[in-house]
Scaffold this motif. Structure first.
Motif, PDB file in Angstrom:
ATOM      1  N   MET A  75       0.829  -1.204   0.000  1.00  0.00           N
ATOM      2  CA  MET A  75       0.000   0.000   0.000  1.00  0.00           C
ATOM      3  C   MET A  75       0.868   1.260   0.000  1.00  0.00           C
ATOM      4  SD  MET A  75      -3.151  -0.735   2.582  1.00  0.00           S
ATOM      5  CE  MET A  75      -4.288  -2.100   2.357  1.00  0.00           C
ATOM      6  N   PRO A  76       0.358   2.381  -0.543  1.00  0.00           N
ATOM      7  CA  PRO A  76       1.096   3.644  -0.436  1.00  0.00           C
ATOM      8  C   PRO A  76       1.031   4.179   0.991  1.00  0.00           C
ATOM      9  CG  PRO A  76      -1.040   4.011  -1.453  1.00  0.00           C
ATOM     10  CD  PRO A  76      -0.891   2.518  -1.322  1.00  0.00           C
ATOM     11  N   ILE A  77       2.042   4.946   1.372  1.00  0.00           N
ATOM     12  CA  ILE A  77       2.124   5.499   2.722  1.00  0.00           C
ATOM     13  C   ILE A  77       2.342   7.005   2.621  1.00  0.00           C
ATOM     14  CG2 ILE A  77       3.342   5.435   4.928  1.00  0.00           C
ATOM     15  CD1 ILE A  77       4.246   2.624   4.271  1.00  0.00           C
ATOM     16  N   ARG A 416       9.995  -0.921   5.097  1.00  0.00           N
ATOM     17  CA  ARG A 416      11.438  -0.925   4.863  1.00  0.00           C
ATOM     18  C   ARG A 416      11.814   0.365   4.144  1.00  0.00           C
ATOM     19  NH1 ARG A 416      13.860  -5.590   1.120  1.00  0.00           N
ATOM     20  NH2 ARG A 416      12.280  -4.702  -0.274  1.00  0.00           N
ATOM     21  N   TRP A 417      12.757   1.089   4.727  1.00  0.00           N
ATOM     22  CA  TRP A 417      13.377   2.219   4.054  1.00  0.00           C
ATOM     23  C   TRP A 417      14.756   1.783   3.542  1.00  0.00           C
ATOM     24  CZ3 TRP A 417      11.146   3.047   8.968  1.00  0.00           C
ATOM     25  CH2 TRP A 417      10.074   3.948   9.027  1.00  0.00           C
ATOM     26  N   ARG A 418      15.146   2.239   2.358  1.00  0.00           N
ATOM     27  CA  ARG A 418      16.464   1.912   1.834  1.00  0.00           C
ATOM     28  C   ARG A 418      17.231   3.190   1.491  1.00  0.00           C
ATOM     29  NH1 ARG A 418      15.388  -3.460  -1.919  1.00  0.00           N
ATOM     30  NH2 ARG A 418      13.479  -2.395  -2.518  1.00  0.00           N
ATOM     31  N   GLU A 419      18.537   3.127   1.694  1.00  0.00           N
ATOM     32  CA  GLU A 419      19.380   4.242   1.281  1.00  0.00           C
ATOM     33  C   GLU A 419      19.243   4.472  -0.225  1.00  0.00           C
ATOM     34  OE1 GLU A 419      23.428   5.101   3.595  1.00  0.00           O
ATOM     35  OE2 GLU A 419      23.327   3.051   2.833  1.00  0.00           O
ATOM     36  N   THR A 420      19.278   5.724  -0.621  1.00  0.00           N
ATOM     37  CA  THR A 420      19.232   6.027  -2.051  1.00  0.00           C
ATOM     38  C   THR A 420      20.514   5.592  -2.745  1.00  0.00           C
ATOM     39  OG1 THR A 420      20.022   8.264  -1.560  1.00  0.00           O
ATOM     40  CG2 THR A 420      17.625   7.931  -1.728  1.00  0.00           C
ATOM     41  N   GLY A 428      15.059   6.642   0.916  1.00  0.00           N
ATOM     42  CA  GLY A 428      13.929   6.704   0.011  1.00  0.00           C
ATOM     43  C   GLY A 428      12.616   6.555   0.743  1.00  0.00           C
ATOM     44  N   GLU A 429      11.534   6.558  -0.009  1.00  0.00           N
ATOM     45  CA  GLU A 429      10.214   6.406   0.588  1.00  0.00           C
ATOM     46  C   GLU A 429      10.047   4.980   1.126  1.00  0.00           C
ATOM     47  OE1 GLU A 429       8.043   8.932   1.019  1.00  0.00           O
ATOM     48  OE2 GLU A 429       9.768  10.076   0.291  1.00  0.00           O
ATOM     49  N   PRO A 430       9.227   4.798   2.160  1.00  0.00           N
ATOM     50  CA  PRO A 430       9.092   3.469   2.764  1.00  0.00           C
ATOM     51  C   PRO A 430       8.347   2.495   1.860  1.00  0.00           C
ATOM     52  CG  PRO A 430       7.560   5.002   3.764  1.00  0.00           C
ATOM     53  CD  PRO A 430       8.440   5.820   2.870  1.00  0.00           C
ATOM     54  N   ASP A 431       8.806   1.249   1.844  1.00  0.00           N
ATOM     55  CA  ASP A 431       8.092   0.157   1.189  1.00  0.00           C
ATOM     56  C   ASP A 431       7.199  -0.511   2.227  1.00  0.00           C
ATOM     57  OD1 ASP A 431       9.571   0.532  -1.196  1.00  0.00           O
ATOM     58  OD2 ASP A 431      11.203  -0.690  -0.392  1.00  0.00           O
TER      59      ASP A 431
END
Length: 715
Positions: A75-77, A416-420, A428-431
């Motif tokens: 889902m989008p957050i 999950r957030w990941r480094e760009t 980046g935006e959260p997954d």
């Protein structure tokens, strides 16, 4: 505090069965409540009115079905990158006793605060003045007003103004055309809003009104109109009405941080006289109003997420912290004197004094609380601040491409957030990984092939009116290192019924050198239960590990010989479980001479292959360093409070914690540094060793990750 419980056992409030708003393991959320449906319910409640705060219908309105949470991922957050703190309390002063110093740290950092007080705090209506022998006249409207004035005095002082600074008072129109007083005060970059819903604490034939509202489908409550309030008419509430009002406030303020009380307090067994003296509900270590309001708060958060995501909407981006209440009386105190003095100082203007010229004719505070009484009260509530879900910081991993990933709980769901870019410290935006609704914090374990397991404590069902109220441990397994995840799986609960199952703690896991994953949770008896995942992926049964009573906040580690160890803070010492040899069962290790702990224990590998423990003694700022056998180790200067996390390196431990001002601090390679800039950190952070050296990674009040490296290249 003088909110004395009584009446029926609060355990009866939570029955098993199909319930309103019960989050199911699958399915897409329920219908968004319409204004027509809400108004129809309000009109039905207005049709019949009882006496003394009761309003009811001869035919109970049907319980609303849903909404349910959706654990499916993707889902989008929403992500505003602004910060807003919302606190939801049962009584005026619950925030000052139980949610500070966490609240104050955020207010000091300029995070806007809105406090929602569900009850009027009117109790018997008697605002007793200590030392007076004459009989206090009962006036519930005046006592409620005096407690409101005490809060205004406390928060004015907290944001740096004179305690008698006038506030802007107004009336907020809430869902269902209900009204509440809203008081606002600003000073520079600090802003505080107080929202008084003013539901009664007690009702005829149902001494505990809010717990009964959670339980009884036929019950309605009429609010108390406090003296000097700009609100001129009472409002009627039923179960759905209170949940709806809380959801509406969440939608209005869009908090990034929500503070609640404890929805699932520990089981306590004391004689009836002691229970009443300690102001606790029968069988449980907290006031019944605290438990019921926390349950309403969690039901409202579930409904907020469900409403927001209906028809493809985005998940609200917020994090949650729940605070223990009267639990503080039963366990070692964990606030050192400088922090305690600061916390207790805010209860002095709240308690006030009848001689003060505060401008409120109904009273200038809750007189039994002022002066030195918070520190001399034998119950000791003010002397500790305990989180209900005291897990480690976010789970931090490094992907095959060198980028860091941060896993946490956002909008009651795993993300999950990941480094760009590798080493950038930009996120980046959260997954959305789904799995909700989850309690704060995730447990994590990395398999030998590099894949990640995430463990959450899930509200499998949360319904009042006799609805199901269940908790379970759930696991999410990564498909490939750094890649996507499989579907969530339920691991059940080590307890034999739902009521006991609500008392379990935060999952903690560790991977042994033989590839088996050992999962640990605190159980309802305050001991430890375990479940083991074999190297082939199959799970064994839950097993009770025995041992003494411990607090939540377990710490697991593997020593240099490949043996799994578990440590937990007890009342008088640290408790220890360990394997006798790699691959063997984890068993309790009685004895030992480990000093008494004030809270969770940090564990790090020592250069010789053993383990070293780092923690603080009760109410002490200094660090203790010790071997599992009790041998003392040199302890670096690392004064502060709260949990200390540790990672072993050949050059000595990396230590991460908070200083006495609540700021994140690191000890790396014998050097000490304090994080003085950036968004204020929430909860514990996670120490991480990577190519850039040692760093701290956490989540801020804006519900977004931050990272900080104090000494690049030293680890």
């Amino acid at each position: 505090m003088n909110d004395i419980p009584g009446g029926r056992p609060h355990a009866a409030v939570f029955r098993t069965g199909a319930g309103e708003g019960a989050p199911a393991p699958g399915g897409r959320g329920g219908l968004r409540p319409t204004r027509r449906r809400t108004l129809s319910l309000a009109l039905a409640l207005a049709g019949a009115t009882g006496l003394g705060g009761l309003a009811g219908c001869s035919v109970p309105a049907p319980r609303r079905g849903g909404p349910t949470a959706d654990p499916a991922p993707g889902m989008p957050i929403t992500n505003s990158r602004r910060a807003q703190l919302m606190q939801i309390m049962a009584h005026p002063d619950d925030d000052l006793y139980f949610m500070n110093p966490d609240c104050q740290r955020m207010v000091d950092a300029g995070v806007p605060l809105v406090c929602v007080y569900v009850t009027a705090g009117e109790h018997t209506g008697k605002n007793h003045v200590p030392g007076r022998t004459d009989e206090t006249v009962a006036d519930k409207a005046a006592y409620s007003s005096a407690r409101h004035q005490g809060l205004r005095q406390a928060y004015a002082q907290m944001i740096g103004l004179d305690r008698f600074t006038p506030w802007q008072k107004g009336v907020a129109t809430l869902r269902g055309d209900r009204q509440a007083e809203i008081d606002t005060l600003t000073h520079g970059n600090r802003r505080v809003e107080l929202v008084f819903l003013n539901l009664p604490m007690h009702a005829p034939r149902r001494w505990m009104a809010i717990p009964s509202l959670w339980e009884d489908r036929a019950l309605g409550l009429r609010t108390v109109v406090a003296t000097d309030s700009p609100v001129r008419r009472a409002s009627d509430y039923d179960y759905d009405g209170l949940v709806d009002v809380l959801v509406g406030l969440m939608e209005r303020y869009r908090p990034t941080v929500v503070h609640t009380l404890d929805p699932d307090p520990d089981i306590q067994h004391s004689d009836e006289a002691t229970r009443r003296k300690d102001s606790e509900q029968p069988g449980y270590s907290d006031h019944g109003d605290h438990t019921a309001v926390a349950s309403f708060s969690w039901a409202a958060m579930v409904r907020w997420v469900a409403e927001a995501t209906a028809d493809g909407g985005a998940i609200p981006g917020f994090v949650t912290t729940s605070f223990r209440g009267y639990y503080n009386r039963h366990w070692p105190k964990n606030l050192p004197e400088p922090v305690l003095r600061e916390k207790a100082a805010h209860l002095v203007p709240y308690g006030g004094d009848p001689s003060w010229q505060c401008g409120n004719d109904a009273g200038c505070g809750d007189y039994m609380v002022g002066g030195s009484r918070p520190l001399t009260n034998k119950k000791g509530w003010v002397r500790a601040t305990h989180h209900r879900y005291p897990g480690p910081g976010p789970v931090v991993t490094t992907g095959p491409d060198g980028r860091l990933s941060v896993h946490g709980v956002l909008g009651l769901r795993a993300v999950r957030w990941r480094e760009t870019e590798a080493g950038s410290g930009q996120w980046g935006e959260p997954d959305d990984l789904g799995g909700g609704p989850l309690a704060p914090g995730l447990g994590g374990a990395t398999l030998l092939d590099g894949r990640q397991l995430l463990f959450g404590l899930r509200f499998a069902a949360l319904g009042g009116h006799g609805g199901a109220n269940k908790r379970e441990i759930a696991v999410l397994e990564q498909r490939s290192p750094g890649g996507p995840f499989l579907a969530w799986s339920g691991l059940g609960n080590p307890e034999r019924n739902d009521d006991r199952g609500r008392r379990i703690g935060v999952p903690v896991a560790v991977t042994a050198t033989d590839g088996r994953v050992h999962l640990f949770v605190r159980n309802a008896d305050k001991g430890v239960s375990s479940r083991v995942r074999e190297a082939d992926g199959t799970w064994g049964p839950w097993r009770d590990l025995g041992g003494g009573e411990v607090q939540d906040g377990l710490s697991a580690a593997v020593d240099g010989r490949g043996r799994v160890h578990l440590f937990a803070a007890g009342r008088e010492r640290v408790h220890h479980w360990a394997q006798g040899a790699p691959g063997g069962p984890v068993v309790f290790r009685p004895g030992g001479a480990l000093p008494a702990p004030g809270g969770p224990v940090g564990v790090a590998a020592a250069p010789d292959g053993g383990l070293a423990l780092y923690y603080r003694r009760p109410a002490a700022p200094e660090l203790v360093a010790v071997r599992p056998d009790g041998t003392r180790l040199p302890a670096p200067a690392f004064d502060g409070y709260g949990t200390v996390d540790a990672v072993g390196t050949p050059k000595g431990p990396v230590l991460l914690g908070r200083d006495l001002r609540g700021r994140v601090q690191l000890h790396v390679g014998g050097r000490h540094a304090v994080r003085a800039r950036g968004v204020v950190a929430l909860g514990p952070a996670t120490p991480h060793l990577g190519p850039q050296g040692a760093m701290a990674v956490g989540v801020g009040a804006d519900a977004f990750p931050w990272s900080w490296s104090s000494h690049p290249g030293t680890a």
